[in-house]
Design a protein around this motif. Structure first.
Motif, PDB file in Angstrom:
ATOM      1  N   ILE A   2       1.685  -0.722 -12.845  1.00  0.00           N
ATOM      2  CA  ILE A   2       0.547   0.182 -12.708  1.00  0.00           C
ATOM      3  C   ILE A   2       0.980   1.415 -11.917  1.00  0.00           C
ATOM      4  CG2 ILE A   2      -1.123  -1.709 -12.755  1.00  0.00           C
ATOM      5  CD1 ILE A   2      -1.532  -1.261  -9.743  1.00  0.00           C
ATOM      6  N   GLU A   3       0.214   2.462 -12.054  1.00  0.00           N
ATOM      7  CA  GLU A   3       0.448   3.647 -11.240  1.00  0.00           C
ATOM      8  C   GLU A   3      -0.408   3.499  -9.991  1.00  0.00           C
ATOM      9  OE1 GLU A   3      -0.180   8.417 -11.599  1.00  0.00           O
ATOM     10  OE2 GLU A   3       0.537   7.325 -13.368  1.00  0.00           O
ATOM     11  N   ARG A  10      -0.689  -0.702  -1.452  1.00  0.00           N
ATOM     12  CA  ARG A  10      -0.276  -1.317  -2.719  1.00  0.00           C
ATOM     13  C   ARG A  10      -0.710  -2.777  -2.807  1.00  0.00           C
ATOM     14  NH1 ARG A  10       5.403   1.356  -4.646  1.00  0.00           N
ATOM     15  NH2 ARG A  10       4.579   3.471  -4.622  1.00  0.00           N
ATOM     16  N   GLN A  13      -4.239  -2.954  -3.965  1.00  0.00           N
ATOM     17  CA  GLN A  13      -4.393  -2.587  -5.370  1.00  0.00           C
ATOM     18  C   GLN A  13      -3.935  -3.728  -6.281  1.00  0.00           C
ATOM     19  OE1 GLN A  13      -3.330   1.638  -6.296  1.00  0.00           O
ATOM     20  NE2 GLN A  13      -2.805   1.690  -4.103  1.00  0.00           N
ATOM     21  N   VAL A  17      -6.216  -5.958  -8.980  1.00  0.00           N
ATOM     22  CA  VAL A  17      -5.856  -6.259 -10.371  1.00  0.00           C
ATOM     23  C   VAL A  17      -5.952  -7.760 -10.619  1.00  0.00           C
ATOM     24  CG1 VAL A  17      -3.961  -6.267 -12.052  1.00  0.00           C
ATOM     25  CG2 VAL A  17      -4.414  -4.213 -10.689  1.00  0.00           C
ATOM     26  N   PHE A  43       4.782  -5.432 -10.905  1.00  0.00           N
ATOM     27  CA  PHE A  43       4.268  -4.278 -10.182  1.00  0.00           C
ATOM     28  C   PHE A  43       5.353  -3.441  -9.512  1.00  0.00           C
ATOM     29  CE2 PHE A  43       0.721  -7.263 -10.433  1.00  0.00           C
ATOM     30  CZ  PHE A  43      -0.281  -6.436 -10.929  1.00  0.00           C
TER      31      PHE A  43
END
Length: 81
Positions: A2-3, A10, A13, A17, A43
């Motif tokens: 992912i960006e 991180r 994030q 997900v 990731f």
């Protein structure tokens, strides 16, 4: 991969997900969630970052860990059933 956004760590994030995958049934109750190695590969993060994401989900009660086996999706509680 992912960006990553700059507005959140991180690990958070990644946890987001994985939480979404649990919610949409990609990882159903009692199924194994990806391992540290799998998360780091998917990731592109360090194992410490992946571990923190998994620990956060466990602390939220969404997953549980079985020593030597990995992390699994916890049964949902309070669904009215």
């Amino acid at each position: 991969m992912i960006e990553f956004r700059e507005d959140a760590p991180r690990w958070r994030q990644i946890a987001d997900v994985l939480r979404a995958r649990i919610a949409d049934g990609t990882y159903p109750a009692r199924s194994r969630v990806p391992s540290l190695v799998q998360i780091t590969a998917e990731f592109g993060v360090a194992s410490a970052t992946a571990q923190k994401a998994l620990r956060h989900l466990r602390d939220e009660g969404l997953t549980y860990t079985e020593q030597g086996l990995g992390s699994f999706v916890a049964e949902r509680r309070g669904d009215g059933a």
